[in-house]
Design a protein around this motif. Structure first.
Motif, PDB file in Angstrom:
ATOM      1  N   LYS A  90     -18.581   3.185 -11.173  1.00 39.24           N
ATOM      2  CA  LYS A  90     -17.842   2.215 -11.658  1.00 39.24           C
ATOM      3  C   LYS A  90     -16.874   1.422 -10.554  1.00 39.24           C
ATOM      4  N   MET A  91     -16.491   1.400  -9.874  1.00 48.89           N
ATOM      5  CA  MET A  91     -15.340   0.178  -8.972  1.00 48.89           C
ATOM      6  C   MET A  91     -14.357   1.566  -9.137  1.00 48.89           C
ATOM      7  N   SER A  92     -13.984   1.894  -9.845  1.00 50.51           N
ATOM      8  CA  SER A  92     -12.264   3.042  -9.753  1.00 50.51           C
ATOM      9  C   SER A  92     -12.971   4.593  -9.550  1.00 50.51           C
ATOM     10  N   VAL A  93     -14.106   4.909  -9.741  1.00 48.22           N
ATOM     11  CA  VAL A  93     -14.961   6.048  -9.124  1.00 48.22           C
ATOM     12  C   VAL A  93     -15.082   6.196  -8.302  1.00 48.22           C
ATOM     13  N   HIS A  94     -15.565   5.058  -7.466  1.00 47.01           N
ATOM     14  CA  HIS A  94     -15.558   4.989  -5.865  1.00 47.01           C
ATOM     15  C   HIS A  94     -14.665   4.805  -4.405  1.00 47.01           C
ATOM     16  N   LEU A  95     -13.547   3.845  -5.652  1.00 42.38           N
ATOM     17  CA  LEU A  95     -12.249   3.907  -4.602  1.00 42.38           C
ATOM     18  C   LEU A  95     -11.303   5.504  -4.768  1.00 42.38           C
ATOM     19  N   ILE A  96     -11.647   6.333  -5.723  1.00 45.08           N
ATOM     20  CA  ILE A  96     -10.989   7.669  -6.476  1.00 45.08           C
ATOM     21  C   ILE A  96     -11.748   8.366  -5.253  1.00 45.08           C
ATOM     22  N   HIS A  97     -12.951   8.967  -4.657  1.00 44.11           N
ATOM     23  CA  HIS A  97     -13.813   9.268  -3.937  1.00 44.11           C
ATOM     24  C   HIS A  97     -14.071   9.156  -2.503  1.00 44.11           C
ATOM     25  N   MET A  98     -13.158   7.513  -2.350  1.00 38.17           N
ATOM     26  CA  MET A  98     -13.305   7.185  -1.309  1.00 38.17           C
ATOM     27  C   MET A  98     -11.727   7.220  -0.767  1.00 38.17           C
ATOM     28  N   ARG A  99     -10.931   7.589  -1.627  1.00 38.65           N
ATOM     29  CA  ARG A  99      -9.242   8.083  -1.363  1.00 38.65           C
ATOM     30  C   ARG A  99      -9.175   9.410  -1.375  1.00 38.65           C
ATOM     31  N   VAL A 100      -9.907  10.386  -2.047  1.00 34.03           N
ATOM     32  CA  VAL A 100     -10.005  11.632  -2.118  1.00 34.03           C
ATOM     33  C   VAL A 100     -10.387  12.112  -0.630  1.00 34.03           C
ATOM     34  N   ALA A 101     -11.839  11.874   0.538  1.00 33.65           N
ATOM     35  CA  ALA A 101     -12.587  11.844   1.383  1.00 33.65           C
ATOM     36  C   ALA A 101     -11.472  11.175   2.748  1.00 33.65           C
ATOM     37  N   ALA A 102     -10.270   9.652   2.092  1.00 34.29           N
ATOM     38  CA  ALA A 102      -9.615   9.367   2.986  1.00 34.29           C
ATOM     39  C   ALA A 102      -8.531  11.074   3.039  1.00 34.29           C
ATOM     40  N   GLN A 103      -8.241  11.552   2.268  1.00 33.19           N
ATOM     41  CA  GLN A 103      -7.078  12.345   1.903  1.00 33.19           C
ATOM     42  C   GLN A 103      -7.195  13.312   3.013  1.00 33.19           C
ATOM     43  N   GLY A 104      -8.495  13.756   2.297  1.00 30.88           N
ATOM     44  CA  GLY A 104      -9.253  15.264   2.707  1.00 30.88           C
ATOM     45  C   GLY A 104      -9.474  14.925   4.311  1.00 30.88           C
ATOM     46  N   CYS A 105      -9.620  14.185   5.085  1.00 29.67           N
ATOM     47  CA  CYS A 105      -9.569  13.894   6.900  1.00 29.67           C
ATOM     48  C   CYS A 105      -8.665  14.182   6.884  1.00 29.67           C
ATOM     49  N   VAL A 106      -6.832  13.431   6.723  1.00 23.71           N
ATOM     50  CA  VAL A 106      -5.474  13.489   6.862  1.00 23.71           C
ATOM     51  C   VAL A 106      -5.458  15.249   7.217  1.00 23.71           C
ATOM     52  N   VAL A 107      -5.963  15.774   5.425  1.00 22.15           N
ATOM     53  CA  VAL A 107      -4.739  16.703   5.066  1.00 22.15           C
ATOM     54  C   VAL A 107      -5.934  17.665   6.235  1.00 22.15           C
ATOM     55  N   GLY A 108      -7.062  18.166   6.109  1.00 19.81           N
ATOM     56  CA  GLY A 108      -7.623  18.896   7.575  1.00 19.81           C
ATOM     57  C   GLY A 108      -7.245  18.896   8.943  1.00 19.81           C
ATOM     58  N   ALA A 109      -6.751  17.126   9.938  1.00 23.86           N
ATOM     59  CA  ALA A 109      -6.058  16.675  11.273  1.00 23.86           C
ATOM     60  C   ALA A 109      -4.669  17.583  10.770  1.00 23.86           C
ATOM     61  N   MET A 110      -3.758  17.822   9.712  1.00 23.13           N
ATOM     62  CA  MET A 110      -2.943  18.289   9.759  1.00 23.13           C
ATOM     63  C   MET A 110      -2.934  19.859  10.044  1.00 23.13           C
ATOM     64  N   THR A 111      -3.761  20.489   9.158  1.00 25.22           N
ATOM     65  CA  THR A 111      -3.714  21.775   9.537  1.00 25.22           C
ATOM     66  C   THR A 111      -4.582  21.926   9.917  1.00 25.22           C
ATOM     67  N   ILE A 112      -5.253  21.288  10.416  1.00 23.46           N
ATOM     68  CA  ILE A 112      -5.520  21.921  12.639  1.00 23.46           C
ATOM     69  C   ILE A 112      -4.914  21.464  13.552  1.00 23.46           C
ATOM     70  N   GLY A 113      -3.845  20.987  12.948  1.00 29.20           N
ATOM     71  CA  GLY A 113      -2.379  20.545  13.706  1.00 29.20           C
ATOM     72  C   GLY A 113      -1.500  21.825  13.913  1.00 29.20           C
ATOM     73  N   VAL A 114      -1.336  22.585  12.482  1.00 27.63           N
ATOM     74  CA  VAL A 114      -0.086  23.010  12.460  1.00 27.63           C
ATOM     75  C   VAL A 114      -0.533  24.663  12.994  1.00 27.63           C
ATOM     76  N   ILE A 115      -1.929  24.687  12.535  1.00 28.02           N
ATOM     77  CA  ILE A 115      -2.809  26.346  13.352  1.00 28.02           C
ATOM     78  C   ILE A 115      -2.421  26.280  14.729  1.00 28.02           C
TER      79      ILE A 115
END
Length: 94
Positions: free
Chosen positions: A48-73
């Motif tokens: 479904k379109m909604s599931v695809h968009l949710i997966h895309m959002r979670v992956a994008a947010q994970g990338c940003v949060v991971g970069a922020m975490t590495i930056g803080v460390i």
């Protein structure tokens, strides 16, 4: 640091990117994941379109949060490990 420490022709983005290089990396990852998700939109199959968009959002947010975490460390390592070592070396040389 005051604003006089920087070149007056340098953009604010470039100054911030030099201070914390993981912010542009997180932004680039976010844009890359969203672009890839949009390209894969037509070939998503029975998903479904909604599931695809949710997966895309979670992956994008994970990338940003991971970069922020590495930056803080990295920032903590620089402030609490490297700086005291340099200060100790400076005291030993005196």
């Amino acid at each position: 640091m005051s604003t006089m420490d920087y070149d007056e022709h340098e953009s604010k983005f470039m100054r911030k990117a030099r201070e914390n290089p993981f912010v542009p990396a997180g932004m680039a990852g976010f844009v890359g994941i969203v672009a890839f998700g949009l390209l894969k939109l037509r070939s998503r199959g029975n998903t479904k379109m909604s599931v695809h968009l949710i997966h895309m959002r979670v992956a994008a947010q994970g990338c940003v949060v991971g970069a922020m975490t590495i930056g803080v460390i990295y920032s903590m390592y620089r402030d609490y490990v490297l700086k005291p070592m340099e200060e100790q070396k400076a005291l030993n040389h005196k």
